[in-house]
Design an enzyme around this catalytic site. Structure first.
Site, PDB file in Angstrom:
ATOM      1  N   GLY B 110      -7.022   2.334  -9.388  1.00  0.00           N
ATOM      2  CA  GLY B 110      -7.994   2.678 -10.415  1.00  0.00           C
ATOM      3  C   GLY B 110      -7.446   3.256 -11.707  1.00  0.00           C
ATOM      4  N   CYS B 225       2.760  -7.026 -13.042  1.00  0.00           N
ATOM      5  CA  CYS B 225       3.955  -6.273 -13.414  1.00  0.00           C
ATOM      6  C   CYS B 225       5.174  -6.979 -12.862  1.00  0.00           C
ATOM      7  CB  CYS B 225       3.866  -4.824 -12.938  1.00  0.00           C
ATOM      8  SG  CYS B 225       3.606  -4.641 -11.169  1.00  0.00           S
TER       9      CYS B 225
HETATM   10  C1  LIG Z   1      -1.568  -4.485  -8.954  1.00  0.00           C
HETATM   11  S1  LIG Z   1      -2.715  -3.761  -7.833  1.00  0.00           S
HETATM   12  C2  LIG Z   1      -3.986  -3.192  -8.937  1.00  0.00           C
HETATM   13  C3  LIG Z   1      -3.676  -1.930  -9.708  1.00  0.00           C
HETATM   14  C4  LIG Z   1      -4.885  -1.380 -10.421  1.00  0.00           C
HETATM   15  N1  LIG Z   1      -5.487  -2.392 -11.276  1.00  0.00           N
HETATM   16  C5  LIG Z   1      -4.569  -0.144 -11.230  1.00  0.00           C
HETATM   17  O1  LIG Z   1      -4.357  -0.267 -12.435  1.00  0.00           O
HETATM   18  O2  LIG Z   1      -4.570   0.951 -10.685  1.00  0.00           O
HETATM   19  C6  LIG Z   1      -3.467  -5.149  -7.057  1.00  0.00           C
HETATM   20  C7  LIG Z   1      -4.614  -4.825  -6.122  1.00  0.00           C
HETATM   21  O3  LIG Z   1      -5.233  -6.048  -5.721  1.00  0.00           O
HETATM   22  C8  LIG Z   1      -5.702  -5.898  -4.411  1.00  0.00           C
HETATM   23  N2  LIG Z   1      -5.933  -7.221  -3.802  1.00  0.00           N
HETATM   24  C9  LIG Z   1      -5.185  -7.872  -2.885  1.00  0.00           C
HETATM   25  N3  LIG Z   1      -5.777  -9.038  -2.544  1.00  0.00           N
HETATM   26  C10 LIG Z   1      -6.921  -9.128  -3.268  1.00  0.00           C
HETATM   27  C11 LIG Z   1      -7.966 -10.101  -3.332  1.00  0.00           C
HETATM   28  N4  LIG Z   1      -7.953 -11.207  -2.593  1.00  0.00           N
HETATM   29  N5  LIG Z   1      -9.014  -9.845  -4.159  1.00  0.00           N
HETATM   30  C12 LIG Z   1      -9.032  -8.739  -4.926  1.00  0.00           C
HETATM   31  N6  LIG Z   1      -8.065  -7.792  -4.886  1.00  0.00           N
HETATM   32  C13 LIG Z   1      -7.023  -7.991  -4.073  1.00  0.00           C
HETATM   33  C14 LIG Z   1      -4.612  -5.098  -3.734  1.00  0.00           C
HETATM   34  O4  LIG Z   1      -5.128  -4.445  -2.578  1.00  0.00           O
HETATM   35  C15 LIG Z   1      -4.209  -4.115  -4.845  1.00  0.00           C
HETATM   36  O5  LIG Z   1      -4.919  -2.910  -4.725  1.00  0.00           O
END
Ligand SMILES: C[S@@+](CC[C@H](N)C(=O)[O-])C[C@H]1O[C@@H](n2cnc3c(N)ncnc32)[C@H](O)[C@@H]1O
Lengths: 159, 310
Positions: B110, B225
């Site tokens: 988040g 990233c």
């Molecule tokens: C790079 S992180 C996001 C970081 C967040 N946007 C932040 O700024 O704090 C990617 C996220 O996508 C989630 N994720 C994994 N598979 C997913 C899916 N099929 N649909 C949506 N989210 C997914 C992961 O659990 C993870 O929390």
């Protein structure tokens, strides 16, 4: 427990603003206007608040912020909610100095003098430091017990 | 680190790029304007002798030189949020405005959700979607600590998020995270092409659905990233192509069109997205997306593409 009742318990039900404002008004003297601009929901024993907008038809895991827990009597405000609404409180407030604020943020209990706990009734209080809300405390007979959640506590200096 | 060799031809000053990977990065934080004014916060940090430096390019960003910035009282009270410097870029490119309806499709923990909420001054609505129950806890906790009052959380697989007509959608996709090497060494050592290709299938699915959920004229931002083109330009290119293709097969409906708009953050140096990878033409349009490299801004690495649905 029947399946039906467990399902109902997990649903967010809309709640009247006045019902919430009345509780906060009677304990903390917060005016009803402080709550306009929000919508309220009840789920199981918790009440939630979110900015006043139409919610799209989706299945929700959380709606805004959990602001109070009604499981036990008296109901308990969350620290997060007091940091939003507590500044409008007019009674059941405790003002701490720098050292006591630190103890409070470490999650510890402490004696507070009459001047700090101006006419507090026993129960949950809004704890301030330099005019800013720190969070929720439990006050009774001169003792202030910090209700800061574990993961939000300051590390003790001595430790 | 040999895995980085595959980027030799696309990264300018490759030697410097490689050399900086082993140099750790300072922590950084974002000032949370939902709870405190910037000037007041800066005074507090000075008062408490917390060493910090402001970002050149973003008034709310700070580099903080302490061992556990998460334990600072300012963080516990929600006056700041510990967030990677470049992680503050995608919300700025998304450009949410007070009152809008926003979807953050991959939201936990988040950092970007709460930045979006702050940019909206708590007005309008952010749907923060995160399928993983374990990760929803962190998302909720950050929203509450930071006083984000206009966020509702859902738990769909982003590829199947059912419906909506959003002003803007952020897809901050799960990725191989090569750009985080300076924060947690070993990421690059564990990288491999197979993993990137697997992830890219998921990423294309997420981005296609994001475009579908955006209202005409709305904005989709896709970010990772990581450096791997398989997870970046190739994903954007594939999603845009597949949308065009499905238009052809489905003539009855209004055709979906989308195009890229350039990503520029004044004060940060970016490289254009690549249009050619391993002999594959990804379309010249891809150069409108932005690649951020650690040696150019002394940061981590990031990729950001901005898509406009017409
Ligand atoms: C790079 S992180 C996001 C970081 C967040 N946007 C932040 O700024 O704090 C990617 C996220 O996508 C989630 N994720 C994994 N598979 C997913 C899916 N099929 N649909 C949506 N989210 C997914 C992961 O659990 C993870 O929390």
């Amino acid at each position: 427990m029947s399946q039906r009742s467990s399902r109902v318990r997990n649903v967010f039900l809309p709640l009247e603003l006045t019902a919430v404002a009345e509780l906060w008004g009677s304990r903390f003297g917060i005016p009803v206007e402080a709550f306009s601009g929000y919508r309220f929901f009840k789920k199981a024993n918790s009440i939630w608040a979110i900015s006043d907008v139409e919610l799209p038809r989706l299945s929700y895991e959380a709606i805004g912020m959990r602001i109070m827990n009604c499981k036990d009597r008296p109901w308990k405000p969350t620290t997060a909610a007091l940091q939003v609404f507590g500044k409008y409180a007019a009674r059941n407030l405790v003002h701490l100095d720098a050292d006591c604020a630190r103890v409070f943020l470490e999650g510890k209990s402490q004696e507070v003098d009459e001047a700090a706990a101006m006419e507090c009734e026993p129960g949950y209080v809004v704890v301030f430091y330099r005019g800013e809300v720190l969070g929720c405390g439990l006050y009774s007979h001169g003792l202030l017990v910090s209700q800061i959640p574990k993961e939000r506590r300051l590390a003790s200096r001595e430790e | 680190m040999d895995f980085l060799d595959r980027y030799r031809d696309i990264v300018p000053d490759f030697k410097a790029f490689r050399a900086i990977q082993s140099r750790p990065l300072f922590s950084s934080a974002r000032i949370n304007t939902l709870k405190i004014e910037r000037e007041v916060l800066l005074e507090r940090l000075t008062e408490e002798a917390v060493p910090y430096r402001r970002f050149d390019w973003y008034p709310l960003g700070l580099k903080i030189d302490v061992e556990s910035p998460g334990k600072l009282v300012e963080n516990l009270l929600g006056h700041i949020h510990i967030q990677e410097e470049l992680s503050m870029v995608p919300p700025l490119v998304l450009g949410p405005m007070p009152g809008e309806l926003i979807l953050d499709l991959c939201a936990s923990p988040g950092s970007k959700t709460t930045q979006i909420s702050a940019m909206m001054e708590n007005r309008g609505l952010v749907i923060a979607n995160e399928p993983s129950l374990a990760r929803v806890a962190a998302l909720r906790s950050n929203c509450e600590r930071l006083g984000a009052m206009n966020v509702a959380i859902t738990r769909y697989d982003g590829r199947n998020f059912p419906r909506g007509s959003f002003d803007r959608v952020l897809v901050d996709a799960p990725c191989s995270a090569e750009g985080r090497e300076r924060r947690g060494p070993g990421v690059i050592e564990r990288s491999n092409c197979k993993r990137s290709l697997d992830l890219s299938v998921l990423q294309v699915g997420l981005l296609k659905n994001a475009i579908r959920l955006t209202k005409p004229g709305g904005v989709v931002v896709y970010s990772t990233c990581t450096y791997a083109p398989e997870e970046n330009e190739m994903v954007v290119s594939a999603a845009l192509n597949e949308i065009t293709k499905s238009n052809e097969s489905d003539e009855a409906e209004e055709p979906t069109k989308a195009h890229l708009e350039s990503v520029v953050i004044p004060g940060l140096q970016e490289c254009p997205g690549i249009s050619l990878w391993n002999g594959r033409d990804l379309g010249r349009e891809m150069s409108l997306s932005a690649r951020y490299y650690p040696h150019m801004n002394d940061t981590g690495g990031f990729f950001v593409a901005k898509i406009i649905k017409s």
